[in-house]
Scaffold this motif. Sequence first.
Motif, mmCIF file in Angstrom:
data_model
loop_
_atom_site.group_PDB
_atom_site.id
_atom_site.type_symbol
_atom_site.label_atom_id
_atom_site.label_comp_id
_atom_site.label_asym_id
_atom_site.label_seq_id
_atom_site.Cartn_x
_atom_site.Cartn_y
_atom_site.Cartn_z
ATOM 1 N N GLY A 13 0.845 -1.191 0.000
ATOM 2 C CA GLY A 13 0.000 0.000 0.000
ATOM 3 C C GLY A 13 0.882 1.244 0.000
ATOM 4 O O GLY A 13 2.066 1.163 0.350
ATOM 5 N N SER A 14 0.309 2.389 -0.403
ATOM 6 C CA SER A 14 1.158 3.589 -0.343
ATOM 7 C C SER A 14 1.379 4.011 1.100
ATOM 8 O O SER A 14 2.316 4.736 1.396
ATOM 9 C CB SER A 14 0.634 4.738 -1.202
ATOM 10 O OG SER A 14 -0.746 4.792 -1.228
ATOM 11 N N CYS A 58 -1.304 16.464 -1.357
ATOM 12 C CA CYS A 58 -2.164 15.442 -1.938
ATOM 13 C C CYS A 58 -2.923 16.087 -3.107
ATOM 14 O O CYS A 58 -3.661 17.045 -2.903
ATOM 15 C CB CYS A 58 -3.133 14.949 -0.866
ATOM 16 S SG CYS A 58 -4.161 13.589 -1.380
ATOM 17 N N ASP A 93 1.148 13.112 -3.343
ATOM 18 C CA ASP A 93 0.335 11.890 -3.253
ATOM 19 C C ASP A 93 -0.703 11.924 -4.374
ATOM 20 O O ASP A 93 -1.642 12.714 -4.344
ATOM 21 C CB ASP A 93 -0.335 11.854 -1.868
ATOM 22 C CG ASP A 93 -1.101 10.562 -1.610
ATOM 23 O OD1 ASP A 93 -1.519 9.895 -2.587
ATOM 24 O OD2 ASP A 93 -1.313 10.232 -0.424
ATOM 25 N N TYR A 104 -5.341 9.641 -6.552
ATOM 26 C CA TYR A 104 -6.530 9.799 -7.402
ATOM 27 C C TYR A 104 -6.204 10.317 -8.797
ATOM 28 O O TYR A 104 -7.097 10.744 -9.524
ATOM 29 C CB TYR A 104 -7.532 10.737 -6.705
ATOM 30 C CG TYR A 104 -7.967 10.183 -5.373
ATOM 31 C CD1 TYR A 104 -8.941 9.196 -5.305
ATOM 32 C CD2 TYR A 104 -7.352 10.591 -4.191
ATOM 33 C CE1 TYR A 104 -9.313 8.656 -4.091
ATOM 34 C CE2 TYR A 104 -7.712 10.047 -2.971
ATOM 35 C CZ TYR A 104 -8.694 9.083 -2.927
ATOM 36 O OH TYR A 104 -9.058 8.532 -1.727
ATOM 37 N N THR A 153 -1.066 4.486 -6.228
ATOM 38 C CA THR A 153 -1.578 3.269 -5.596
ATOM 39 C C THR A 153 -2.451 2.495 -6.586
ATOM 40 O O THR A 153 -3.027 3.097 -7.497
ATOM 41 C CB THR A 153 -2.404 3.636 -4.339
ATOM 42 O OG1 THR A 153 -2.952 2.447 -3.774
ATOM 43 C CG2 THR A 153 -3.545 4.597 -4.644
ATOM 44 N N SER A 185 -4.987 1.035 -5.306
ATOM 45 C CA SER A 185 -6.170 0.859 -4.456
ATOM 46 C C SER A 185 -7.442 1.510 -4.995
ATOM 47 O O SER A 185 -8.531 1.103 -4.627
ATOM 48 C CB SER A 185 -5.911 1.430 -3.061
ATOM 49 O OG SER A 185 -4.914 0.684 -2.401
ATOM 50 N N ARG A 215 -3.191 -4.534 -1.648
ATOM 51 C CA ARG A 215 -2.224 -3.619 -1.046
ATOM 52 C C ARG A 215 -0.993 -3.442 -1.926
ATOM 53 O O ARG A 215 0.026 -4.114 -1.748
ATOM 54 C CB ARG A 215 -1.771 -4.103 0.361
ATOM 55 C CG ARG A 215 -2.858 -4.537 1.295
ATOM 56 C CD ARG A 215 -3.870 -3.452 1.570
ATOM 57 N NE ARG A 215 -3.267 -2.256 2.125
ATOM 58 C CZ ARG A 215 -3.438 -1.027 1.597
ATOM 59 N NH1 ARG A 215 -4.196 -0.832 0.538
ATOM 60 N NH2 ARG A 215 -2.845 -0.006 2.163
HETATM 61 C C1 LIG Z 1 -6.757 5.954 -0.516
HETATM 62 C C2 LIG Z 1 -5.551 6.817 -0.417
HETATM 63 C C3 LIG Z 1 -4.283 6.258 -0.458
HETATM 64 C C4 LIG Z 1 -4.148 4.790 -0.663
HETATM 65 O O1 LIG Z 1 -3.372 4.181 0.233
HETATM 66 P P1 LIG Z 1 -3.045 2.631 0.003
HETATM 67 O O2 LIG Z 1 -2.283 2.340 1.237
HETATM 68 O O3 LIG Z 1 -2.218 2.554 -1.241
HETATM 69 O O4 LIG Z 1 -4.330 1.887 -0.131
HETATM 70 C C5 LIG Z 1 -3.184 7.087 -0.416
HETATM 71 N N1 LIG Z 1 -3.318 8.424 -0.327
HETATM 72 C C6 LIG Z 1 -4.527 8.984 -0.318
HETATM 73 C C7 LIG Z 1 -4.648 10.449 -0.295
HETATM 74 C C8 LIG Z 1 -5.681 8.201 -0.333
HETATM 75 O O5 LIG Z 1 -6.876 8.786 -0.294
#
Ligand SMILES: *Cc1c(COP(=O)(O)O)cnc(C)c1O
Length: 349
Positions: free
Chosen positions: A80-81, A151, A180, A183, A207, A209, A218
Amino acid sequence: MRNNFNLDALVRPNVKAMEPYSSARDEFTEISDDLVYLDANENPFNTGVNRYPDPHQQKLKTILAKQRGINSSNLLLGNGSDEILDLLFRAFCEPKTDSIITVPPTYGMYKVLAGVNAVRNKEVLLTSSFQLIVAGILEAIDETTKLIFICSPNNPTGNSIASEDIQQLLASFRGLVVIDEAYIDFSKQQSWVNVLDEYPNLVVTQTLSKAYAMAGIRLGICIASEAIIAVLRKIKPPYNVNTLTQERAIAELESINDIKERIHLIISEKELLSKQLLEVNFIQDVLPSDANFLLVRVDDANKRYTELTQQGIIVRNRSTQPMCDNTLRITIGTPSENKRLRTVLKNME
Ligand SMILES: *Cc1c(COP(=O)(O)O)cnc(C)c1O
């Protein structure tokens, strides 16, 4: 302002002094039938997962690097990130000494990780339109500031951060600017990965995700200069990305067109839903979003949150975040889920 960036001066002394741990699987990464592997105390009987995973995820990295137009040496993968963000703290921030800057309202993990790592978190709020106050950030920087977290598109507000402002930080801050991009695939904005060569202090995280629909496996992605990646590689747990994750990610990425199709559907659903939500009489505002969620301002967020929950729809109440009073964050669902949301909201009027 000229930026005399010096990576060596940023790395924690204990990390600088370290040699990376060399695992058994470092020396022989290709599992081949012709070789007898008696080097890692693995169980020899084949279960499909009896061998340790490739600690460098070479096959997966080759695919990801190609898709992003970069080299594998610019990539580090994590559980995961969130793991990648933690590695950044552990590589660059001396506990009880160093500090970071975050710009709320934003993703909560930066603050949590600062707490876990005993690193001071200086907060410089965004403007009322959720953009950076560059002068305020530059003023908050001191000799202990190692990382600035941005972000973009931002969670929970959904907007992208103005690129001129990020450029200004990249050009003047001598620490690392971490962008980050969880999205980014929902956005029309260019990824900062495209200008990696121009900024030695740029770190981008992505990511699988969200847009890639693989939150369950992950897999987080860090993209930065080879020199920064080399530092992170030194301290990452050798087997942080497991075999099942690597295999599943490779398999899904082969169907990149399916992934893109789902992204387009989510974007068109978001556009539709954002218009429809404005027709609900207790929704006062729907913020423009470059992500897969909408932040909406309602008359009474606690009340509306409870009512939605009672109707079986779970959203996130973001009202405790600065400048987000009476807001709910709503993730874009499938077309039928979005329709149900709309019906329930109309019935709540
Ligand atoms: C959902 C999200 C992540 C994802 O984190 P993972 O650990 O890769 O699932 C990262 N940064 C932001 C801003 C998020 O909203």
